[in-house]
Design a protein around this motif. Sequence first.
Motif, PDB file in Angstrom:
ATOM      1  N   GLU A  87       0.745  -1.120  -0.090  1.00 21.59           N
ATOM      2  CA  GLU A  87      -0.015   0.055   0.051  1.00 21.59           C
ATOM      3  C   GLU A  87       1.011   1.203  -0.022  1.00 21.59           C
ATOM      4  O   GLU A  87       1.447   1.596   1.045  1.00 21.59           O
ATOM      5  CB  GLU A  87      -0.893   0.094   1.360  1.00 21.59           C
ATOM      6  N   ILE A  88       1.364   1.509  -1.278  1.00 19.55           N
ATOM      7  CA  ILE A  88       2.254   2.703  -1.439  1.00 19.55           C
ATOM      8  C   ILE A  88       1.615   3.903  -2.304  1.00 19.55           C
ATOM      9  O   ILE A  88       0.615   3.997  -2.904  1.00 19.55           O
ATOM     10  CB  ILE A  88       3.557   2.319  -2.005  1.00 19.55           C
ATOM     11  N   ASP A  89       2.332   5.197  -2.218  1.00 17.85           N
ATOM     12  CA  ASP A  89       1.989   6.214  -2.908  1.00 17.85           C
ATOM     13  C   ASP A  89       2.492   6.258  -4.285  1.00 17.85           C
ATOM     14  O   ASP A  89       3.522   5.208  -4.669  1.00 17.85           O
ATOM     15  CB  ASP A  89       2.002   7.621  -2.033  1.00 17.85           C
ATOM     16  N   LEU A  90       2.381   7.442  -5.042  1.00 16.79           N
ATOM     17  CA  LEU A  90       3.077   7.547  -6.339  1.00 16.79           C
ATOM     18  C   LEU A  90       4.695   7.361  -6.361  1.00 16.79           C
ATOM     19  O   LEU A  90       5.057   6.564  -7.253  1.00 16.79           O
ATOM     20  CB  LEU A  90       2.715   8.747  -7.117  1.00 16.79           C
ATOM     21  N   ALA A  91       5.211   8.153  -5.370  1.00 14.46           N
ATOM     22  CA  ALA A  91       6.512   8.038  -5.504  1.00 14.46           C
ATOM     23  C   ALA A  91       7.104   6.695  -5.264  1.00 14.46           C
ATOM     24  O   ALA A  91       7.922   6.218  -5.711  1.00 14.46           O
ATOM     25  CB  ALA A  91       7.046   9.093  -4.580  1.00 14.46           C
ATOM     26  N   GLY A  92       6.417   5.855  -4.168  1.00 16.88           N
ATOM     27  CA  GLY A  92       6.884   4.692  -3.678  1.00 16.88           C
ATOM     28  C   GLY A  92       6.554   3.826  -4.861  1.00 16.88           C
ATOM     29  O   GLY A  92       7.699   2.865  -5.249  1.00 16.88           O
ATOM     30  N   ALA A  93       5.508   3.843  -5.571  1.00 12.62           N
ATOM     31  CA  ALA A  93       5.331   2.994  -6.810  1.00 12.62           C
ATOM     32  C   ALA A  93       6.568   3.184  -7.967  1.00 12.62           C
ATOM     33  O   ALA A  93       6.851   2.168  -8.463  1.00 12.62           O
ATOM     34  CB  ALA A  93       3.983   3.056  -7.405  1.00 12.62           C
ATOM     35  N   ARG A  94       6.712   4.426  -8.257  1.00 14.19           N
ATOM     36  CA  ARG A  94       7.778   4.717  -8.948  1.00 14.19           C
ATOM     37  C   ARG A  94       9.101   4.080  -8.939  1.00 14.19           C
ATOM     38  O   ARG A  94       9.701   3.238  -9.624  1.00 14.19           O
ATOM     39  CB  ARG A  94       8.073   6.184  -9.363  1.00 14.19           C
TER      40      ARG A  94
END
Length: 174
Positions: A87-94
């Motif tokens: 469960e991560i945000d956009l920066a983490g997904a990148r």
Amino acid sequence: MGKGTVSADIRKRYPQVWLSVSATTRKPRPGEVDGVHYHFVSGDEFARMVSDHQLLEWAVVHGRNWYGTPRAAVEEQLSRGVPSLLEIDLAGARQVRAAMPEARFIFLAPPSWDELVRRLVGRGTEDEEERERRLATAKVELAAADEFDHVVVNDEVSRATDQIVALMGIRPHD
């Protein structure tokens, strides 16, 4: 009814899915348990985790708190073949995309902007300044939805949960 709510539903209804527990420097919200919802750590501890390369991904979220995914736990589950969800945000997904390009990325979208605002205000856990920060972050994230492999609209929690686990190759409950 955001990422946390859907993750909790997955945890409850699909115990075969392992959900990573992120580390964060933010304070716990009412009812959150250290080690279950998040690993609540100090800024110094988080910095040590970053410098020791213990995090798969990490970022400042909403311009205020640090969040990150402990690397060892993810690698252990994947090596065992356990279906795993971050469960991560956009920066983490990148960052995860760069580290693990074989991963499948799912964007959990609100049904509409107005509904997103209503949910955030209705939650009542943030002051006006924090809500504005979160809404600014949401605008950036929504604009990047096409970077993900799939988009699931979170209009109803159990439906969003079933769609996510189906994308993970798990047969949803009827």
